[in-house]
Design an enzyme around this catalytic site. Structure first.
Site, PDB file in Angstrom:
ATOM      1  N   ASP A  57       0.775  -1.253   0.000  1.00  0.00           N
ATOM      2  CA  ASP A  57       0.000   0.000   0.000  1.00  0.00           C
ATOM      3  C   ASP A  57       0.806   1.303   0.000  1.00  0.00           C
ATOM      4  OD1 ASP A  57      -1.558  -2.102   0.847  1.00  0.00           O
ATOM      5  OD2 ASP A  57      -2.125  -1.196   2.740  1.00  0.00           O
ATOM      6  N   GLU A 238     -10.364  -2.331   4.341  1.00  0.00           N
ATOM      7  CA  GLU A 238      -9.027  -1.831   4.685  1.00  0.00           C
ATOM      8  C   GLU A 238      -8.836  -0.430   4.101  1.00  0.00           C
ATOM      9  OE1 GLU A 238      -6.257  -5.728   5.001  1.00  0.00           O
ATOM     10  OE2 GLU A 238      -6.674  -5.159   2.951  1.00  0.00           O
TER      11      GLU A 238
HETATM   12  C1  FRU Z   1      -3.804  -3.632   2.885  1.00  0.00           C
HETATM   13  C2  FRU Z   1      -3.164  -4.068   4.197  1.00  0.00           C
HETATM   14  C3  FRU Z   1      -3.501  -3.091   5.297  1.00  0.00           C
HETATM   15  C4  FRU Z   1      -2.370  -3.279   6.258  1.00  0.00           C
HETATM   16  C5  FRU Z   1      -1.203  -3.516   5.317  1.00  0.00           C
HETATM   17  C6  FRU Z   1      -0.186  -4.470   5.846  1.00  0.00           C
HETATM   18  O1  FRU Z   1      -3.147  -4.087   1.765  1.00  0.00           O
HETATM   19  O2  FRU Z   1      -3.574  -5.384   4.520  1.00  0.00           O
HETATM   20  O3  FRU Z   1      -4.775  -3.270   5.870  1.00  0.00           O
HETATM   21  O4  FRU Z   1      -2.154  -2.158   7.065  1.00  0.00           O
HETATM   22  O5  FRU Z   1      -1.747  -4.042   4.135  1.00  0.00           O
HETATM   23  O6  FRU Z   1       0.931  -4.487   5.002  1.00  0.00           O
END
Ligand code: FRU
Length: 526
Positions: A57, A238
């Site tokens: 992300d 998320e």
């Molecule tokens: C989304 C996610 C988030 C988390 C991160 C962990 O892709 O699962 O919810 O903070 O990636 O790398």
């Protein structure tokens, strides 16, 4: 809940397998090293990618003193997910990026999961001064030990701040600032915005299958405001993002809530969605209640926007992770994994019963345009190869279809190479569908899910009049019309695609005018 437990469990296992304690990571490389690295097979030329190793992300995005900051979920020791850091880069134009050292590293409270940064202009946090306001990063501390011990409260929200334009970061000694007292295990990805009408900070937080909102006067003390979800929805949410946008027609302010959804996206796996509605400083009410997809392709996840970007109230600039959790850790790149999408501008569009979002690539990308090939007016019957001063692997196509004279039931384009790989982008007028078929796009064997398809999206005939398409070695981004339809997909051919063919079935596809630009790579020294 179970899906998420399996997902995080797998990620943790991978993390534990490759976890090492090491010196602080530096991402700096000399210019020539960077250029060489960015010539690796499948490495996009004009998209952001990390210099090496794993990225997911986009995080902590803010604009300050002429620079757009982009952090990202980063694991500097492997090309699969592991103990998360925040990698970091800056750009003056959202096009060319400079890598900076890692911004945040895991510590005794856990890994550094996703979150957002804000410029605290009034120094409400007291971390800086009015003369030197702090940038404050909010992120999730994910404690793998607490998770292994079976506790529910292993994800908590924390802060770090910078007083030197994001060059160095100090974690707040009072971390975490928002503890998980919900008994819901998934409690993460804080994204903060200043809400001037009620004079406070508002945090949007993903809490399993909903978003919770919290308010704070100073970024350190948070109180619960409300929550928003879809009754009966049990998918994992998320990376939320809440921001206002002004309707260009009426001047009315609407609020957009972006949420990424971890399963059952329209074309499989994970994708970014949004709601448009109203927010009064406490509660978000969607209007209409329907959830919409920001991008219909498989590869635009965790899309979030920049704080403080120098754009007017009708625009918001953001970027997404150009992959999908279904196969992100298996795609056949060697030195690094994953790219970001092109940065995009979001604007509101009134539709029947509510609003949708348009997204278009940022204008600054035009700076990359090199040689121009004019296609002129062209009636495509059957198949025509498109040639000119560009590589089909690295170009931008602007196509204006003459809908009145187009009779083909199906039309589109195919990318191919001498190895027999091909990627098809098609428009099915009868069924009003755009589709991307990557089933033969390159050597198989790394993921079954990746080669499913074709992937489709509904379209309005009107949207096809103007198509803007970006091809960058291993990715396709389609923007139709003024932006109501986006389609982003990645692929991995055995050799670069060197042939572009336009085709039409059962009639002609009349291109009223068309232009192809070759695009410069962003990592090459001019
Ligand atoms: C989304 C996610 C988030 C988390 C991160 C962990 O892709 O699962 O919810 O903070 O990636 O790398």
């Amino acid at each position: 809940m179970r899906n998420q437990a399996i997902f995080i469990g797998t990620l943790l296992l991978l993390g534990v397998m490759s976890c090492k304690q090491e010196e602080p990571k530096q991402q700096e490389a000399t210019e020539t090293e960077t250029e060489a690295a960015y010539r690796e097979p499948h490495r996009p030329r004009f998209h952001f990618t990390p210099p090496a190793q794993w990225m997911n992300d986009p995080n902590g995005m803010f604009y300050l003193d002429g620079e757009y900051h982009l952090s990202y979920q980063y694991y500097p020791d492997s090309t699969v997910w592991g103990p998360m850091h925040w990698g970091h880069a800056v750009s003056r134009d959202l096009v060319r990026w400079e890598h900076l050292p890692v911004a945040l590293e895991p510590d005794s409270l856990g890994y550094i999961f996703s979150g957002g940064s804000v410029v605290d202009t009034a120094n409400t946090s007291g971390f800086g001064s009015l003369d030197n306001p702090p940038v404050v990063a909010a992120f999730t501390h994910h404690d793998p030990e607490a998770e292994k011990a079976g506790r529910d409260d292993f994800q908590n929200q924390s802060l770090a701040y910078s007083l030197d334009r994001g060059r160095s970061w100090t974690k707040y000694e009072g971390n975490p600032v928002l503890k998980n007292e919900t008994q819901i295990r998934d409690f993460r990805d804080p994204k903060i915005i200043w809400h001037p009408q009620t004079g406070k900070w508002v945090m949007a937080l993903a809490v399993y299958d909903r978003v919770q909102f919290y308010g704070s006067p100073n970024l350190k003390d948070w109180s619960y405001l409300s929550e928003f979800g879809i009754p009966g929805d049990t998918r994992l949410w998320e990376c939320p993002d809440l921001f206002p946008l002004e309707d260009p027609e009426t001047g009315e302010i609407k609020w957009v809530l972006i949420v990424s959804i971890q399963q059952e996206a329209p074309n499989g796996g994970t994708a970014t969605s949004y709601f448009v509605g109203d927010f009064d400083g406490t509660r978000f009410i969607a209007n209409p209640a329907a959830q919409q997809w920001l991008d219909w392709g498989t590869d635009n996840y965790a899309f979030v926007t920049w704080d403080h970007a120098p754009v007017g109230p009708q625009e918001r600039v953001g970027i997404g992770w150009m992959s999908n959790w279904q196969y992100a850790q298996e795609v056949p790149t060697e030195a690094w994994r994953s790219a970001m999408t092109l940065p995009r501008v979001l604007t509101l569009r009134a539709v029947e019963g509510g609003y949708s979002l348009n997204s278009s690539p940022v204008e600054a990308l035009e700076a990359l345009r090199g040689e121009r090939t004019d296609l002129g007016r062209w009636a495509i019957a059957k198949e025509e190869e498109v040639t000119g001063a560009f590589s089909p692997s690295q170009c931008e196509l602007l196509l204006h279809t003459d809908m009145e004279n187009t009779t083909a039931a199906l039309f589109g384009m195919t990318l191919s190479n001498g190895k027999g790989d091909r990627l098809i982008l098609g428009f099915d007028r009868e069924n009003q569908q755009v589709w991307v078929d990557r089933r033969q796009s390159g050597p198989k064997g790394f993921s079954e899910d990746f080669f499913k398809g074709p992937h489709t999206a509904p379209f309005e005939a009107e949207d096809l009049r103007d198509l803007r398409i970006y091809l960058d070695v291993a990715s396709l981004e389609v923007f139709a019309g003024q932006g109501p339809l986006n389609f982003t997909e990645i692929f991995f051919p055995e050799a670069p695609y060197d042939t572009l063919t336009f085709w039409a079935d059962e009639g002609v596809w009349v291109i009223g005018s068309g232009t192809v630009f070759s695009l410069d790579g962003i990592w090459e020294t001019p």
